[in-house]
Design an enzyme around this catalytic site. Structure first.
Site, PDB file in Angstrom:
ATOM      1  N   ALA A 146       1.737   5.348  -0.330  1.00  0.00           N
ATOM      2  CA  ALA A 146       1.060   6.555   0.155  1.00  0.00           C
ATOM      3  C   ALA A 146       0.180   7.144  -0.940  1.00  0.00           C
ATOM      4  CB  ALA A 146       2.101   7.581   0.600  1.00  0.00           C
ATOM      5  N   GLU A 150      10.144  16.575  15.001  1.00  0.00           N
ATOM      6  CA  GLU A 150      10.720  16.264  13.693  1.00  0.00           C
ATOM      7  C   GLU A 150      10.295  17.363  12.721  1.00  0.00           C
ATOM      8  OE1 GLU A 150      11.387  12.328  10.928  1.00  0.00           O
ATOM      9  OE2 GLU A 150       9.521  12.494  12.047  1.00  0.00           O
ATOM     10  N   CYS A 155      13.363  11.120   7.155  1.00  0.00           N
ATOM     11  CA  CYS A 155      13.505  10.756   8.567  1.00  0.00           C
ATOM     12  C   CYS A 155      14.964  10.782   8.998  1.00  0.00           C
ATOM     13  CB  CYS A 155      12.886   9.381   8.821  1.00  0.00           C
ATOM     14  SG  CYS A 155      13.567   8.077   7.775  1.00  0.00           S
ATOM     15  N   GLU A 169       9.850   1.437  10.755  1.00  0.00           N
ATOM     16  CA  GLU A 169      10.836   2.505  10.571  1.00  0.00           C
ATOM     17  C   GLU A 169      10.067   3.801  10.756  1.00  0.00           C
ATOM     18  OE1 GLU A 169      12.549   5.487   9.489  1.00  0.00           O
ATOM     19  OE2 GLU A 169      12.393   4.821   7.408  1.00  0.00           O
ATOM     20  N   LYS A 180       0.848  -1.190   0.000  1.00  0.00           N
ATOM     21  CA  LYS A 180       0.000   0.000   0.000  1.00  0.00           C
ATOM     22  C   LYS A 180       0.885   1.242   0.000  1.00  0.00           C
ATOM     23  CE  LYS A 180      -1.656   2.461   3.151  1.00  0.00           C
ATOM     24  NZ  LYS A 180      -1.386   3.724   2.397  1.00  0.00           N
TER      25      LYS A 180
END
Length: 492
Positions: A187, A392, A295, A261, A185
């Site tokens: 995004a 973040e 990330c 992750e 799947k």
């Protein structure tokens, strides 16, 4: 020079349907979803929007294909992956342009992602034939131990929007190499590159039902249905920590194998003895790669007092010279952010820091006009409690704070629930080795600004996740270990 004809040709070549059971099919009820170019705000493709029933149908095919694919000789699986690597190289220009159109990154960076993502296909084609085991005597000498590995089984792979090719190959390749079938799947914001990758994998001979790709706006409902299905045996997710926590809770009900992750808050530590030019070059790469939307992006620039002013001056000069624009245009360094929400959050982070005493050295504002652009930004003298120090960022924003000594640097670096990657710059080799032990991250760059490599284990500690992708470790995320005991073969 990229023309409108080039763009349309590439976009029209992408499958616009779901891949289920080896066939490209429409979504139930003919549902569709629009994919936007973040640089223009325009619709660039309309694709199938899967229902929960479509997702379950995809899992049905994955389950049906598992036994056959799991027993396929490793060499056959390896050759399919190698064929995919080769065909991906042939289509690299189209894939790079496609990524730039749907995600926004500059075209040069998109080419870099094609190279990086392709390496997972090549690496795991080689790992497929090296799944090992062991045979040996028990300590008592009364029996023989046989340890083997077999595929976990059908897997649900959820990929993020920021690296639509590399995040897909990093999950699909080890699953195929290990003998697992899957439902992927991507995004909803950037599904086109994954659909193009699926087309490559089907073309080179991945059997029907082994790889199924579902694009959907019903993400929560579809995920709930698949994860609660007892036939599913593995979930791999890359994305935010809150979503990862939710998936872990759901996976616990059926005791699924999980790889997560998740978020990051990477420290970028520069000691007084560092090579300043090297540190600034690396900072530009570690921060502004993928428009800061990674990330692994350097999130907190932690610079020792003796070098801090020179570092801040040098990086401000470099940041002020960056060119912002649509990623297909020549000379563009910074493309658009993925959507308006990220732009608004960028303003929130900068405004909070300045209101609490930080110094704005460059940028700091959204850019008016079509698309979702934000100025490359430098904020100096960030302090404890500011959002730039705790959240973040996922934007082209450099936040600099100062530290006194090594203990202070370690304290600041580890003062976060995250632990994905850290960067340390020093000319002292003893200090470098101490930092390896003291900084709480799953990965570290010593005097380098990029750590990702298909041959290395990618992953974090604490709330940055669990499991590893890439390297020798990556394939074991899709393997179960089986131990067998047999009597010792005594001679007559």
């Amino acid at each position: 020079m990229i023309t409108e004809h080039d763009e349309r040709t590439v976009l029209n070549a992408v499958p616009d349907r779901l891949l289920i059971g080896g066939e490209w099919v429409e979504a139930s009820g003919g549902r569709t979803v629009e994919v936007m170019d973040p640089a223009t705000g325009e619709v660039i493709r309309t694709i199938a929007d899967a229902s929960v029933a479509d997702g379950v149908r995809a899992l049905n095919h994955a389950v049906a294909a598992q036994q056959s694919w799991g027993s396929t000789p490793p060499r056959v699986r390896a050759e399919i992956l190698r064929g995919a690597f080769d065909l991906l190289q042939e289509r690299k220009h189209d894939l790079a342009l496609l990524m730039t159109l749907e995600m926004g990154k500059p075209l040069a960076e998109a080419y870099g992602e094609v190279a990086y993502g392709g390496e997972f296909l090549r690496w795991f084609s080689e790992e497929a034939v090296r799944i090992d085991g062991r045979y040996g005597s028990t300590p008592e000498g009364t029996g023989r131990m046989i340890v083997t590995h077999r595929p976990v089984g059908p897997a649900y792979l959820i990929t993020p929007w920021n690296f639509p090719l590399a995040m897909a190959t990093r999950k699909i390749a080890p699953a195929l190499a290990a003998g697992c079938t899957m439902v992927v799947k991507p995004a909803t914001l950037t599904p086109l590159t994954t659909l193009a990758l699926a087309d490559i994998l089907v073309t080179v001979g991945v059997p029907a039902g082994v790889l199924n790709v579902i694009t959907t706006t019903d993400t929560i409902e579809l995920s709930d249905a698949l994860i609660s299905d007892p036939r599913l045996r593995k979930v791999s997710f890359t994305g935010s920590t809150p979503v990862g926590v939710t998936l872990l809770k759901q996976a616990a009900d059926n005791v699924l194998r999980t790889s997560m992750e998740l978020g990051g808050n990477a420290p970028f530590i520069v000691f007084d003895d560092a090579d300043l030019e090297l540190a600034v070059d690396a900072a530009m790469t570690a921060k502004f790669r993928n428009i800061g939307q990674a990330c692994t992006a350097a999130n907190r620039f932690i610079v020792q007092q003796g070098i801090a002013d020179r570092f801040a001056d040098a990086i401000t000069e470099r940041v002020s010279a960056l060119n912002v624009g649509r990623g297909t245009e020549p000379g563009v360094d910074i493309g658009p952010l993925i959507d308006d929400r990220v732009v608004r959050n960028s303003s929130r982070l900068v405004d909070d820091a300045v209101s609490h005493g930080a110094v704005l050295r460059a940028g700091g504002d959204p850019i008016d006009g079509p698309g979702t652009f934000f100025q490359p930004t430098v904020v100096d003298r960030v302090g404890d409690g500011m959002l730039l120090a705790t959240e973040e960022i996922f934007a082209p924003i450099v936040g600099i704070r100062r530290f006194v000594d090594e203990d202070d640097a370690v304290r600041i670096a580890n003062d976060t629930p995250y632990g994905l990657v850290g960067y340390v710059f020093t000319s002292d080799s003893n200090r470098a080795h101490r930092m390896i032990d003291l900084i709480d991250t799953g990965m570290m760059g010593l005097n380098v600004g990029v750590v990702s490599n298909a041959a290395a284990p990618f992953g974090g500690v604490k709330q940055s996740g669990m499991g590893r992708e890439g390297g020798h470790e990556g394939i074991h995320e899709y393997l179960e270990t089986k131990y067998t005991l047999m009597p010792a073969p005594y001679s007559r």
